[in-house]
Design an enzyme around this catalytic site. Structure first.
Site, PDB file in Angstrom:
ATOM      1  N   GLU A  54       7.253   9.410  17.805  1.00  0.00           N
ATOM      2  CA  GLU A  54       8.204  10.020  18.725  1.00  0.00           C
ATOM      3  C   GLU A  54       8.621  11.408  18.248  1.00  0.00           C
ATOM      4  O   GLU A  54       8.721  12.355  19.040  1.00  0.00           O
ATOM      5  CB  GLU A  54       9.449   9.130  18.866  1.00  0.00           C
ATOM      6  N   CYS A  86      14.326   7.062  15.119  1.00  0.00           N
ATOM      7  CA  CYS A  86      13.698   7.770  16.233  1.00  0.00           C
ATOM      8  C   CYS A  86      14.593   7.783  17.471  1.00  0.00           C
ATOM      9  O   CYS A  86      14.482   8.679  18.310  1.00  0.00           O
ATOM     10  CB  CYS A  86      12.358   7.125  16.568  1.00  0.00           C
ATOM     11  N   LEU A 206     -16.140  -1.919  -4.739  1.00  0.00           N
ATOM     12  CA  LEU A 206     -15.050  -2.271  -3.820  1.00  0.00           C
ATOM     13  C   LEU A 206     -14.295  -1.027  -3.357  1.00  0.00           C
ATOM     14  O   LEU A 206     -13.066  -0.983  -3.345  1.00  0.00           O
ATOM     15  CB  LEU A 206     -14.083  -3.274  -4.469  1.00  0.00           C
ATOM     16  N   ARG A 209     -17.118   3.862   1.102  1.00  0.00           N
ATOM     17  CA  ARG A 209     -18.107   4.932   1.005  1.00  0.00           C
ATOM     18  C   ARG A 209     -18.679   5.161   2.397  1.00  0.00           C
ATOM     19  O   ARG A 209     -19.613   4.493   2.830  1.00  0.00           O
ATOM     20  CB  ARG A 209     -19.199   4.546   0.000  1.00  0.00           C
ATOM     21  N   ALA A 303     -16.662 -19.983  -2.660  1.00  0.00           N
ATOM     22  CA  ALA A 303     -15.485 -20.812  -2.934  1.00  0.00           C
ATOM     23  C   ALA A 303     -14.234 -20.196  -2.323  1.00  0.00           C
ATOM     24  O   ALA A 303     -13.369 -20.912  -1.802  1.00  0.00           O
ATOM     25  CB  ALA A 303     -15.311 -21.003  -4.434  1.00  0.00           C
ATOM     26  N   GLY A 306     -14.442 -20.697   1.480  1.00  0.00           N
ATOM     27  CA  GLY A 306     -14.175 -22.091   1.799  1.00  0.00           C
ATOM     28  C   GLY A 306     -12.709 -22.454   1.659  1.00  0.00           C
ATOM     29  O   GLY A 306     -12.132 -23.134   2.511  1.00  0.00           O
ATOM     30  N   SER A 307     -12.085 -21.977   0.587  1.00  0.00           N
ATOM     31  CA  SER A 307     -10.674 -22.284   0.348  1.00  0.00           C
ATOM     32  C   SER A 307      -9.774 -21.616   1.381  1.00  0.00           C
ATOM     33  O   SER A 307      -8.796 -22.200   1.862  1.00  0.00           O
ATOM     34  CB  SER A 307     -10.280 -21.841  -1.065  1.00  0.00           C
TER      35      SER A 307
END
Length: 366
Positions: A54, A86, A206, A209, A303, A306-307
């Site tokens: 705003e 705002c 991680l 890119r 794992a 799945g968890s």
């Protein structure tokens, strides 16, 4: 008038999208100011701590904001945070009408901005393209109302659901277009989470890119490592990045390992264990949420996937499927999870598909 409202709110939504991946823990918001049937101001929230949509739209409109109508995708704030409210900026600009896409979902402020503006004799309309505005800020809404971040599960796999060629080994399965899409996902989300096994096997960066010269925004790196067995020579501990690396471990992890990893710049967070002596994922995610993380991209391994599904923590799914089979030697997508034929909450909804080179992307919500 309804068609005009929809048109201008659509433009505000497109403006809001420019801030995706940059505004967290704040929402993405866009604003358009209209006077005598002409757009006189545009603005969007660019980054947390900077002026809201705003305010930017009012600055763009200048004196033309007086007597105008402002279209804003999210209810204007009526409290002081890192920036002034705002609502006061709207009053000071002389705007006479406010059209709102969706109410602020935060239980402590919901409806307060609109009510205040109405009390100051401004005309306020709400719910214009509300569904589209809600979709724009799913992570912000979930975090604001539950304390938990929005969880996006991502995996690249073969036609028979294998995420590696051999158990205990890495290796790329999907093609370059799928990898580019993955990096754009990382760029748009707050954090990326993997298990310690995947980290050791793949030794990933991680980071975001993106192709060409476009610089990605690295997400916070989150590693689940119950016993702090992460080696010191991995990329996540040695690369240059503006984003931190957080390692979540159990309460009894060795202090010596904590000092070693902290000495390399990692931030260690100790959380409780579940009945299987594994990290309590809900506690991990609540802790992440308290650190102002709105969204998390979960990249495995089996794992972890799945968890996450077993505990019904996943909100959105991206599956990249390569056009070949791997067979019994490969690692399955899921471990520790079985589908109950009566558990309809595990079915993806609003499913879409997309061709990415030779790969197929399946996207849906849980």
């Amino acid at each position: 008038m309804i068609n005009q409202d929809i048109h201008y709110m659509s433009l505000a939504i497109e403006l809001a999208k420019k801030g995706q991946g940059k505004t967290s823990p704040n929402p993405c918001v866009g604003a358009v100011i209209v006077k005598n049937g002409e757009i006189v101001g545009r603005g969007y929230h660019k980054k947390a701590g900077t002026p809201h949509a705003e305010v930017n739209a009012i600055a763009d409109a200048g004196d033309l904001a007086t007597g105008a109508t402002i279209y804003v995708t999210l209810e204007p704030c009526n409290h002081t945070g890192r920036t002034p409210p705002c609502t006061q900026a709207i009053l000071n600009a002389g705007i006479r009408k406010v059209v709102v896409g969706m109410a602020d979902p935060n239980p402590s402020v919901e409806g307060n901005g609109s009510s205040f503006l109405q009390s100051m004799e401004l005309q306020v309309e709400t719910g214009i393209l509300e569904e589209e505005c809600l979709k724009l800020n799913r992570p912000f809404i979930k975090h604001s109302t539950t304390g938990l971040p929005w969880i996006v599960m991502k995996a690249g796999m073969s036609l028979d659901g294998k995420i590696s060629y051999r158990k205990g080994y890495g290796g790329r399965i999907t093609g370059s277009k799928s990898r580019t899409f993955t990096h754009s996902l990382r760029n748009s989300l707050d954090a990326i989470l993997v298990g310690v096994g995947t980290t050791i096997i793949d030794n990933p960066s991680l980071t975001s890119r993106l192709p060409g010269d476009e610089r990605g925004r690295d997400p916070v790196r989150v590693i689940l490592d119950t016993h702090l067995r992460l080696p010191s020579d991995l990329k996540i501990l040695r690369q240059e990045s503006t984003a931190p690396t957080w390692i979540f471990c159990g309460p009894d992890a060795a202090n010596e390992s904590e000092r070693r990893l902290a000495g390399q710049g990692a931030v260690i967070h100790r959380v409780g264990l579940n009945e299987k002596k594994q990290l309590d994922l809900r506690e991990v995610l609540l802790h992440i949420g308290k650190l102002n993380i709105n969204s998390v991209l979960v990249e495995g391994g089996a794992a972890i996937h799945g968890s996450m599904l077993h505990h019904q923590l996943v909100d959105e799914v991206f599956l990249f499927i390569a056009p070949f089979f791997i067979g019994q030697s490969g690692t399955p997508l899921l471990e520790g999870f079985s589908f109950d034929e009566h558990a309809k909450n595990h079915c993806l909804r609003n499913v879409s598909t997309q061709q990415l080179g030779d790969d197929m992307l399946i996207h849906g919500f849980l």
